[in-house]
Design a protein around this motif. Structure first.
Motif, PDB file in Angstrom:
ATOM      1  N   VAL A  38       0.665  -1.327   0.144  1.00  0.00           N
ATOM      2  CA  VAL A  38       0.011   0.060  -0.068  1.00  0.00           C
ATOM      3  C   VAL A  38       0.941   1.297   0.064  1.00  0.00           C
ATOM      4  O   VAL A  38       1.850   1.421   1.052  1.00  0.00           O
ATOM      5  CB  VAL A  38      -1.046   0.016   1.004  1.00  0.00           C
ATOM      6  CG1 VAL A  38      -1.530   1.560   1.317  1.00  0.00           C
ATOM      7  CG2 VAL A  38      -1.969  -1.206   1.256  1.00  0.00           C
ATOM      8  N   CYS A  53       2.198  -4.950   7.871  1.00  0.00           N
ATOM      9  CA  CYS A  53       0.965  -4.650   6.883  1.00  0.00           C
ATOM     10  C   CYS A  53       0.481  -6.071   6.279  1.00  0.00           C
ATOM     11  O   CYS A  53       1.354  -6.777   5.703  1.00  0.00           O
ATOM     12  CB  CYS A  53       1.257  -3.493   5.857  1.00  0.00           C
ATOM     13  SG  CYS A  53      -0.111  -3.617   4.797  1.00  0.00           S
ATOM     14  N   GLY A  87      -6.265  -3.615   2.981  1.00  0.00           N
ATOM     15  CA  GLY A  87      -7.160  -2.759   2.019  1.00  0.00           C
ATOM     16  C   GLY A  87      -7.996  -1.678   2.965  1.00  0.00           C
ATOM     17  O   GLY A  87      -8.756  -0.759   2.194  1.00  0.00           O
TER      18      GLY A  87
HETATM   19  S1  SF4 Z   1      -5.091  -1.127   7.098  1.00  0.00           S
HETATM   20 FE1  SF4 Z   1      -4.641  -3.079   6.086  1.00  0.00          FE
HETATM   21  S2  SF4 Z   1      -3.615  -2.493   4.098  1.00  0.00           S
HETATM   22 FE2  SF4 Z   1      -3.687  -0.700   5.452  1.00  0.00          FE
HETATM   23  S3  SF4 Z   1      -1.734  -0.450   6.599  1.00  0.00           S
HETATM   24 FE3  SF4 Z   1      -3.296  -1.402   7.950  1.00  0.00          FE
HETATM   25  S4  SF4 Z   1      -2.691  -3.590   7.677  1.00  0.00           S
HETATM   26 FE4  SF4 Z   1      -1.736  -2.555   5.990  1.00  0.00          FE
END
Ligand code: SF4
Ligand code: SF4
Length: 278
Positions: A210, A243, A247
């Motif tokens: 991401v 992470c 999403g």
């Molecule tokens: S919300 Fe999900 S995709 Fe975004 S940083 Fe956190 S773990 Fe990663």
């Protein structure tokens, strides 16, 4: 979060539900109809002639038995490749513990119960959990996570209920994990799950990340508040090894400042926390 923009959340829920239905329905098919095309759950899952073995349970078995068993290595291959390329996607999109935790989130939202992440530990704890679990298994000579893994226990409890009409006492660990969520979202997944740590380690150079478009970002913090792992995607942590590519932050950003990107294979010119936004 805007009502119409829950692209990844919807897909994730669909994938998680399908993955959960596999381990929910399959014991019934095995037991009542002797249909055994699919066998097991997410520690060791057989689909026809293909076997998938969880990398941690496989590694534990190798360390404890001090034997490298070729079919075990072959079974670990696809999950390991998945983690190498996509990181902790098993956690974010398949694991039944995360699925149950998401249902728990939805229930709390329905009941209008708000939570804050009360307990924050140093990230180091995650790695200690992995190393400690492997060392302990070697010292006691038994693969601990094979018996006590919360993601595995969900499948095992369903199987016990169908085959033996009872539940195993260890199932209480799953209840404990869900209870910890009340104090800090995904507390177990953030700090204590050795499988999550191993998948994060394997995915440290993953291809799917991401990333943030700096010029679009208003620094509103919506994405940071949405992250179930307490990461700060606004600071580039969507590209960190912790992470799990769920999403959630991408959906939360109203300005599309965050997006999934493939990292090109080749020499790296930037740090993991600030990958090139191709
Ligand atoms: S919300 Fe999900 S995709 Fe975004 S940083 Fe956190 S773990 Fe990663
Ligand atoms: S960290 Fe562990 S329990 Fe959490 S989603 Fe990943 S495998 Fe499942």
């Amino acid at each position: 979060m805007s009502g119409k923009k829950r692209r990844y959340s919807r897909w994730r829920l669909a994938v998680q539900t399908a993955a959960f239905l596999v381990i929910l329905i399959n014991p019934f098919l095995n037991y009542y109809w002797q249909f055994s095309f699919v066998q097991g759950w997410y520690q060791s899952l057989g689909i026809g002639k293909l076997w998938f073995v969880s990398p941690l349970e496989g590694l534990e078995s190798i360390l404890v038995s001090k034997t490298v068993y070729l079919p075990l290595l072959i079974g670990m291959l696809i999950p390991v490749l998945l983690a190498l390329f996509l990181g902790r996607v098993f956690c974010g999109w398949i694991c039944p513990i995360h699925f149950l935790s998401e249902l728990e989130d939805r229930l709390l939202r329905l009941l209008r119960i708000k939570r804050r992440d009360l307990w924050r530990l140093p990230r180091m704890v995650f790695w200690f959990a992995l190393i400690g679990e492997l060392l302990l298994s070697m010292i006691i000579g038994a693969p601990l996570f094979v018996f006590l893994s919360p993601p595995g226990l969900v499948g095992r409890e369903i199987m016990m209920a169908v085959f033996f009409h009872t539940l195993a006492l260890e199932g209480v660990i799953v209840v404990l994990v869900l209870t910890l969520n009340l104090f800090t979202r995904r507390f177990f997944c953030r700090y204590l799950c050795p499988l999550g740590a191993l998948l994060a380690f394997l995915g440290s150079k993953r291809r799917l990340l991401v990333v943030k478009r700096e010029e679009e970002c208003l620094k509103c913090g919506l994405c940071d508040r949405a992250c179930p792992l307490g990461l700060s995607p606004s600071q580039g942590e969507g590209a960190s090894l912790y992470c799990w590519n769920c999403g959630e932050c991408v959906d939360a950003c109203r300005l599309n400042a965050l997006a999934f990107r493939w990292r090109a294979i080749g020499p790296r010119v930037q740090s993991d926390s600030q990958p090139r936004d191709e």
